[in-house]
Structure formats: structure tokens, C-alpha cells
Design a protein around this motif. Structure first.
Motif, PDB file in Angstrom:
ATOM      1  N   THR A 149     -75.811 -38.583  49.001  1.00  0.00           N
ATOM      2  CA  THR A 149     -74.234 -38.808  48.886  1.00  0.00           C
ATOM      3  C   THR A 149     -73.602 -39.412  50.298  1.00  0.00           C
ATOM      4  O   THR A 149     -73.823 -38.726  51.261  1.00  0.00           O
ATOM      5  CB  THR A 149     -73.547 -37.576  48.365  1.00  0.00           C
ATOM      6  OG1 THR A 149     -74.132 -37.232  47.134  1.00  0.00           O
ATOM      7  CG2 THR A 149     -71.924 -38.011  48.425  1.00  0.00           C
ATOM      8  N   THR A 202     -70.725 -40.693  52.305  1.00  0.00           N
ATOM      9  CA  THR A 202     -69.107 -40.633  52.862  1.00  0.00           C
ATOM     10  C   THR A 202     -68.920 -41.712  53.655  1.00  0.00           C
ATOM     11  O   THR A 202     -69.354 -41.411  54.824  1.00  0.00           O
ATOM     12  CB  THR A 202     -68.705 -39.242  53.157  1.00  0.00           C
ATOM     13  OG1 THR A 202     -68.943 -38.219  51.840  1.00  0.00           O
ATOM     14  CG2 THR A 202     -66.950 -39.084  53.170  1.00  0.00           C
ATOM     15  N   GLN A 249     -66.799 -42.325  48.457  1.00  0.00           N
ATOM     16  CA  GLN A 249     -68.177 -41.697  48.487  1.00  0.00           C
ATOM     17  C   GLN A 249     -69.035 -42.803  47.704  1.00  0.00           C
ATOM     18  O   GLN A 249     -68.480 -43.081  46.593  1.00  0.00           O
ATOM     19  CB  GLN A 249     -68.476 -40.274  47.679  1.00  0.00           C
ATOM     20  CG  GLN A 249     -67.497 -39.273  48.918  1.00  0.00           C
ATOM     21  CD  GLN A 249     -67.957 -37.707  48.437  1.00  0.00           C
ATOM     22  OE1 GLN A 249     -67.975 -37.368  47.183  1.00  0.00           O
ATOM     23  NE2 GLN A 249     -68.021 -36.905  49.325  1.00  0.00           N
TER      24      GLN A 249
END
Length: 410
Positions: free
Chosen positions: A194, A196, A212
Motif C-alpha cells: 500500500t 500513500t 492510496q
């Protein structure tokens, strides 16, 4: 023979392990300074939104200036460290930054969670520099390192993932300009990656900070694969290749086409004074007709500004001068040599795997022309250049004439 640029990712300096794995397992001195660092005077409570950062991973370095989530400027390229001296060789940068093509050296001493970086008197750049860089984060994920991929428009994407930090840049190989970039923090849990976004380049105005991107991540056979669904719900796989400086894969590998990065690599490899026992050279009138050999010398230097290389030749009672430059329109390295006997050799040079291909128009003082093809192999470790020359000069067919040059000094 012009084909699409195939990217790989440097030059040339830091010895890297071919094995995959996290950067902390690199046994070289460079591993002591790998990671994410922030200059102490620009320390911010929330990382990656503002500050002055230095990123080192997989033989790649970047220096970033970020303010309020906008990348103000940056440069990046290869890096090496011998335990005392850090050497940075920028190969790309944001517009208006003149670092590409330079070699920057600093005295660096690693402490517990920071390192001191100071300029070196006599180095010619940043001699008065004195900075303290504090460590930001730490991790040992298998996806850490530097990665590259090619876009359909010919841009080169170079991505760094290290210590819960990520950033990709898109580089125009013809100009070395960074045309787009995003970066921020990441997490990796049970194969789910993930990202960001905390900062973006000025050209990515439509990208929302804080957004994200979540995909599955897998490293296999030297490649990093991201897979998931795009915004339209369609499956996709995004593949990045591992950076490998030992095989010059940082440089743009082409067939029939060269980039400004290739020009910089060519100039760096030819810098200095060379001596050779040669049969004949392409810049002389008697090329291809002589027997035996003679001792010759030539010297190459990159002129101020890093856009033109200058060379001088002497041997067999003759001398010559030459200039080497990059032609961005034709995407070729161009070399023009003029001998004291009036012979002109105009060559175009492109990468050919780890070697170089040179095509030369050889013009004698009487106007007779010949076409020559050469293969050049450069062994920077041994300081040798081996040239095999083929072609037809008048009625003489030349096949694989071999000249070997030995570097005397840089």
C-alpha cells in the motif's frame, strides 16, 4: 535500426549484489549509508511532506527538496561509498538543475542514527559544506531497492523503495529531465503493498495528496511485479526490473539510438590519457593500407558544461583533434576527428549491449570516402579500450583490425 529505448537502471560505479533481498544485506560500505535521511536543519514533524531528503538504495541516490507536498527540485543517479568518501554521480534532475554529468564527492562519517557530510577542500564543489543527516525509518522488506521500467512514450521510470519510503520519477532520456514524480510512505503486509502519496512534482497537479494505491507485490527472478485492478475494474500487472550497475544496466540500452545518459557514460569511460600500439587509426589518411604498428597517444576531457568532449591525438609523426557531442534530434553520440594530414573522420556512436557500435565516414584529403564499422569494448576495471574496425578503404578490405588502448591516467 532505431528501436524503442529499453531502459535499465547508472552508471557504473557501485558494486551491487545480483541477488535479490533487502538493502541491509549488502556487505559493502555503501550499506552503512543506505536508507532515508533528512537534513537536520530542515527536520519536519511529519515526514515526506516537507524537508530536505537524501535517499540511498541499491546503488542509487536522490536528493529531494519538498515543501507542502510539492517537489521543488531534485537530482538523482549512481552513488558509491568507500567508508570515508561518498561519491554521487547525478544522471537526471528536475528542470533548471545542472547537476547531471557532474561528480560530487563528500567526506561522510556514519554515526548511530545520523551521518555527518562535509565538503572536501580542492574537490571543486561544495567545499565548505557541513551537514548532518538524520535517519528516517527502518525496514527489511524484500521489495526494497531501486527498480526501472519503460513507458510507451519512451520515458524511463526509476523507482526507489526503502525504509517505508517510495518514490518514482519519469525521466526523458534525451534531456535527463525529470518530467513527473510521486512519492511518500508505504506498508507491506502479507504480500499486500500500500502506497500513500505525500508529495508530487509540480507537473502532477491533478494527483491528490494522501491518496492510496493498493496492490499485491511479488519479487521474482530480478523483477518486482505489482498486480491488482485498475480504476476500470480490469486486471493489470506492472513489472519493474532490478537495478544492476555492474552490467551498466542503469544506462539506457539501445539499438541504433543513444541518450544523453549514454553520452555521459561514454565521456566518463574515455576520460584521461591513453597509449596504444596501433596498426592505424580511423583519423589518418593511411588507414587500412599500413602494415606493422606504432605507439600512439590520445587524451580526452569533458569541457565545462558537460556537453562537449575534446580529444587530441599524436603518433607516427602526425597529430589530430576531435570533438564529441550528443545530438538530441538524431539521438546519437557524434564524434568528429580531424588529422594534421587533412583526413576527416565523422562517427556516430550508439550502445550495443555493454559494448559500443561506431559507424564512421572516413574522408581522405583528396575527397575519397569510405564507410567503416567498429565495435568498442571498454574494461574500466583494467583501464583498456579494445576496438575492432571493419570496412573497405579503396580496394583494401579491412576485417576486424584490432587496436588496444591503455589508460595512463585520468
Amino acid at each position: 535500426m532505431k528501436e524503442k529505448i529499453i531502459i535499465s537502471v547508472a552508471i557504473l560505479v557501485a558494486a551491487l549484489s545480483n541477488a535479490l533481498g533487502d538493502h541491509h544485506k549488502n556487505n559493502s560500505h555503501l550499506s552503512r549509508v543506505e536508507g532515508v535521511w533528512i537534513e537536520e536543519k530542515f527536520q519536519e514533524p511529519e515526514h515526506f511532506k516537507s524537508g530536505f531528503y537524501k535517499i540511498i538504495a541499491g546503488g542509487e541516490h536522490r536528493v529531494l527538496a519538498i515543501k507542502d507536498g510539492i517537489l521543488q527540485w531534485m537530482h538523482g543517479g549512481s552513488v558509491s561509498y568507500d567508508g570515508k568518501i561518498l561519491t554521487e554521480k547525478p544522471h537526471y534532475s528536475t528542470k533548471g538543475n545542472d547537476f547531471p554529468g557532474q561528480t560530487l564527492t563528500f567526506s561522510v562519517e556514519r554515526k548511530s542514527d545520523y551521518f555527518d557530510q562535509k565538503g572536501i577542500p580542492g574537490s571543486g564543489s561544495f567545499e565548505e559544506l557541513s551537514e548532518k543527516w538524520n535517519k528516517v525509518g527502518d525496514s527489511e522488506d524484500s521489495i526494497e531497492g531501486s527498480w526501472i521500467r519503460e513507458l510507451d512514450n519512451g520515458r524511463i521510470m526509476v523507482k526507489i523503495i526503502v525504509d517505508n519510503f517510495w518514490q518514482w520519477v519519469a525521466v526523458n532520456p534525451a534531456t535527463t529531465e525529470v518530467t513527473a514524480s510521486l512519492g511518500g510512505s508505504y506498508s507491506l503486509e502479507e504480500g499486500v503493498y500500500t502506497e500513500t502519496t505525500h508529495f508530487r512534482s509540480k507537473d502532477n497537479a491533478n494527483w491528490e495528496l494522501g491518496s492510496q494505491w493498493q496492490v499485491e507485490a511479488k519479487v521474482s527472478e530480478g523483477k518486482l511485479h505489482f498486480s491488482g485492478e485498475n480504476q476500470n475494474g480490469n486486471d493489470f500487472v506492472e513489472t519493474w526490473e532490478k537495478l544492476d550497475h555492474n552490467n551498466h544496466r542503469y544506462q539506457t540500452i539501445t539499438k541504433g539510438r543513444a541518450s544523453i545518459l549514454d553520452f555521459q557514460r561514454w565521456c566518463n569511460a574515455h576520460q584521461g590519457l591513453w597509449m596504444g600500439e596501433v596498426t592505424s587509426v580511423i583519423g589518418e589518411d593511411a588507414f587500412g593500407t599500413k602494415k606493422g604498428s606504432y605507439t600512439a597517444y590520445w587524451q580526452f576531457e569533458l569541457l565545462e558544461g558537460g556537453r562537449v568532449g575534446s580529444s587530441r591525438f599524436s603518433g607516427n609523426g602526425k597529430s589530430g583533434v576531435g570533438h564529441t557531442y550528443y545530438d538530441p534530434a538524431e539521438q546519437e553520440i557524434v564524434q568528429i576527428n580531424i588529422s594534421s594530414d587533412g583526413t576527416i573522420a565523422r562517427s556516430t556512436i550508439t550502445p550495443d549491449g555493454s559494448d559500443w557500435a561506431r559507424q564512421t565516414t572516413h574522408t581522405k584529403p583528396d575527397g575519397d570516402q569510405s564507410q567503416l564499422s567498429s565495435n568498442l569494448t571498454i574494461d574500466e576495471g583494467k583501464g583498456n579500450i579494445t576496438i575492432l574496425i571493419s570496412g573497405k578503404v579503396g580496394n583494401e578490405q579491412i576485417t576486424g583490425q584490432k587496436n588496444v588502448w591503455h589508460r595512463q591516467h585520468r
